[in-house]
Design a protein around this motif. Structure first.
Motif, PDB file in Angstrom:
ATOM      1  N   ASP A   5       0.809  -1.216   0.000  1.00 48.66           N
ATOM      2  CA  ASP A   5       0.000   0.000   0.000  1.00 48.66           C
ATOM      3  C   ASP A   5       0.845   1.269   0.000  1.00 48.66           C
ATOM      4  N   GLU A   6       2.070   1.176   0.462  1.00 52.79           N
ATOM      5  CA  GLU A   6       2.955   2.345   0.528  1.00 52.79           C
ATOM      6  C   GLU A   6       3.490   2.742  -0.846  1.00 52.79           C
ATOM      7  N   PHE A   7       3.649   1.774  -1.737  1.00 51.08           N
ATOM      8  CA  PHE A   7       4.213   2.029  -3.057  1.00 51.08           C
ATOM      9  C   PHE A   7       3.084   2.354  -4.034  1.00 51.08           C
ATOM     10  N   VAL A   8       2.897   3.635  -4.278  1.00 53.25           N
ATOM     11  CA  VAL A   8       1.796   4.128  -5.106  1.00 53.25           C
ATOM     12  C   VAL A   8       2.393   4.823  -6.330  1.00 53.25           C
ATOM     13  N   GLU A   9       1.832   4.520  -7.496  1.00 57.54           N
ATOM     14  CA  GLU A   9       2.299   5.158  -8.724  1.00 57.54           C
ATOM     15  C   GLU A   9       2.179   6.672  -8.632  1.00 57.54           C
ATOM     16  N   ARG A  10       3.114   7.351  -9.270  1.00 57.10           N
ATOM     17  CA  ARG A  10       3.189   8.807  -9.367  1.00 57.10           C
ATOM     18  C   ARG A  10       3.704   9.469  -8.091  1.00 57.10           C
ATOM     19  N   CYS A  20      22.373   9.052 -13.603  1.00 61.30           N
ATOM     20  CA  CYS A  20      22.772  10.457 -13.457  1.00 61.30           C
ATOM     21  C   CYS A  20      22.884  10.914 -11.999  1.00 61.30           C
ATOM     22  N   GLN A  21      22.628  10.026 -11.059  1.00 62.45           N
ATOM     23  CA  GLN A  21      22.700  10.297  -9.621  1.00 62.45           C
ATOM     24  C   GLN A  21      21.674  11.310  -9.119  1.00 62.45           C
ATOM     25  N   HIS A  22      20.604  11.537  -9.871  1.00 61.70           N
ATOM     26  CA  HIS A  22      19.519  12.377  -9.366  1.00 61.70           C
ATOM     27  C   HIS A  22      19.031  11.735  -8.065  1.00 61.70           C
ATOM     28  N   PRO A  23      18.708  12.518  -7.038  1.00 62.73           N
ATOM     29  CA  PRO A  23      18.407  11.944  -5.720  1.00 62.73           C
ATOM     30  C   PRO A  23      17.048  11.253  -5.568  1.00 62.73           C
ATOM     31  N   ALA A  24      16.127  11.418  -6.517  1.00 64.66           N
ATOM     32  CA  ALA A  24      14.801  10.820  -6.355  1.00 64.66           C
ATOM     33  C   ALA A  24      14.324  10.203  -7.664  1.00 64.66           C
ATOM     34  N   MET A  25      13.509   9.184  -7.527  1.00 68.60           N
ATOM     35  CA  MET A  25      12.918   8.503  -8.678  1.00 68.60           C
ATOM     36  C   MET A  25      11.395   8.536  -8.508  1.00 68.60           C
ATOM     37  N   GLU A  26      10.679   8.552  -9.628  1.00 59.68           N
ATOM     38  CA  GLU A  26       9.220   8.485  -9.598  1.00 59.68           C
ATOM     39  C   GLU A  26       8.783   7.032  -9.733  1.00 59.68           C
ATOM     40  N   ILE A  27       7.845   6.610  -8.899  1.00 60.78           N
ATOM     41  CA  ILE A  27       7.271   5.271  -9.015  1.00 60.78           C
ATOM     42  C   ILE A  27       6.306   5.323 -10.199  1.00 60.78           C
ATOM     43  N   THR A  48      11.275   5.650 -12.519  1.00 55.21           N
ATOM     44  CA  THR A  48      11.853   6.405 -13.625  1.00 55.21           C
ATOM     45  C   THR A  48      12.463   7.681 -13.081  1.00 55.21           C
ATOM     46  N   CYS A  49      13.644   8.007 -13.566  1.00 54.53           N
ATOM     47  CA  CYS A  49      14.317   9.239 -13.158  1.00 54.53           C
ATOM     48  C   CYS A  49      13.680  10.419 -13.887  1.00 54.53           C
ATOM     49  N   PRO A  50      13.278  11.464 -13.152  1.00 60.22           N
ATOM     50  CA  PRO A  50      12.668  12.624 -13.805  1.00 60.22           C
ATOM     51  C   PRO A  50      13.674  13.443 -14.616  1.00 60.22           C
ATOM     52  N   ARG A  51      14.955  13.258 -14.371  1.00 59.41           N
ATOM     53  CA  ARG A  51      15.974  14.035 -15.081  1.00 59.41           C
ATOM     54  C   ARG A  51      16.387  13.350 -16.386  1.00 59.41           C
ATOM     55  N   CYS A  52      16.836  12.088 -16.304  1.00 60.73           N
ATOM     56  CA  CYS A  52      17.400  11.427 -17.494  1.00 60.73           C
ATOM     57  C   CYS A  52      16.513  10.319 -18.065  1.00 60.73           C
ATOM     58  N   GLN A  53      15.401  10.024 -17.390  1.00 64.57           N
ATOM     59  CA  GLN A  53      14.429   9.012 -17.822  1.00 64.57           C
ATOM     60  C   GLN A  53      14.939   7.571 -17.714  1.00 64.57           C
ATOM     61  N   ALA A  54      16.046   7.351 -17.005  1.00 67.24           N
ATOM     62  CA  ALA A  54      16.520   5.985 -16.769  1.00 67.24           C
ATOM     63  C   ALA A  54      15.509   5.264 -15.879  1.00 67.24           C
ATOM     64  N   THR A  55      15.395   3.970 -16.059  1.00 69.20           N
ATOM     65  CA  THR A  55      14.460   3.190 -15.249  1.00 69.20           C
ATOM     66  C   THR A  55      15.213   2.194 -14.377  1.00 69.20           C
ATOM     67  N   ASP A  56      14.563   1.773 -13.329  1.00 67.91           N
ATOM     68  CA  ASP A  56      15.090   0.752 -12.428  1.00 67.91           C
ATOM     69  C   ASP A  56      13.882   0.002 -11.890  1.00 67.91           C
ATOM     70  N   GLN A  57      14.080  -1.187 -11.372  1.00 65.69           N
ATOM     71  CA  GLN A  57      12.971  -1.945 -10.810  1.00 65.69           C
ATOM     72  C   GLN A  57      13.440  -2.836  -9.672  1.00 65.69           C
ATOM     73  N   PHE A  58      12.485  -3.139  -8.796  1.00 66.25           N
ATOM     74  CA  PHE A  58      12.732  -4.027  -7.672  1.00 66.25           C
ATOM     75  C   PHE A  58      11.417  -4.682  -7.298  1.00 66.25           C
ATOM     76  N   VAL A  59      11.486  -5.684  -6.432  1.00 69.75           N
ATOM     77  CA  VAL A  59      10.300  -6.436  -6.031  1.00 69.75           C
ATOM     78  C   VAL A  59      10.034  -6.195  -4.552  1.00 69.75           C
ATOM     79  N   ILE A  60       8.769  -5.922  -4.215  1.00 74.30           N
ATOM     80  CA  ILE A  60       8.383  -5.833  -2.806  1.00 74.30           C
ATOM     81  C   ILE A  60       7.638  -7.108  -2.436  1.00 74.30           C
TER      82      ILE A  60
END
Length: 84
Positions: A5-10, A20-27, A48-60
Motif C-alpha cells: 500500500d505504501e508504493f503508489v504510482e506517481r 545520473c545520480q539524481h536523488p529521487a525517482m518516480e514510481i 523512472t528518473c525525472p531528469r534522465c528518464q533511466a528506469t530501475d525496478q525491484f520487487v516488494i
C-alpha cells in the motif's frame, strides 16, 4: 497498512538514479506478480528518473511479506520511509 500500500504510482522515492545520480525517482509502475508461500502478493515496482528518464525496478514482498529486493540496476534496497 501493508508494504504494498505504501508504493503508489506517481509518488517519488528518495532513491538515487543509477545513471545520473539524481536523488529521487518516480514510481511509475506497480505490477502484481505471483503469491508468496505466506499468502502475500509480490509486486514489481518500476521507477523512472525525472531528469534522465533511466528506469530501475525491484520487487516488494520478495519471498515473504515485508521484504524488498535489491534494485536491478543500482543494487540498492529501497526504504518505505523514503517515499514522499
Amino acid at each position: 497498512m501493508s508494504l504494498a500500500d505504501e508504493f503508489v504510482e506517481r509518488r517519488f522515492i528518495i532513491f538515487q538514479c543509477h545513471k545520473c545520480q539524481h536523488p529521487a525517482m518516480e514510481i511509475t509502475t506497480k505490477s502484481a506478480l505471483e503469491d508468496n508461500p505466506d499468502g502475500s502478493k509480490r509486486y514489481q515496482i518500476e521507477t523512472t528518473c525525472p531528469r534522465c528518464q533511466a528506469t530501475d525496478q525491484f520487487v516488494i514482498n520478495d519471498g515473504q511479506e515485508g521484504e524488498i529486493s535489491a534494485s536491478a540496476n543500482s543494487g540498492k534496497i529501497a526504504k518505505v520511509a523514503n517515499i514522499k
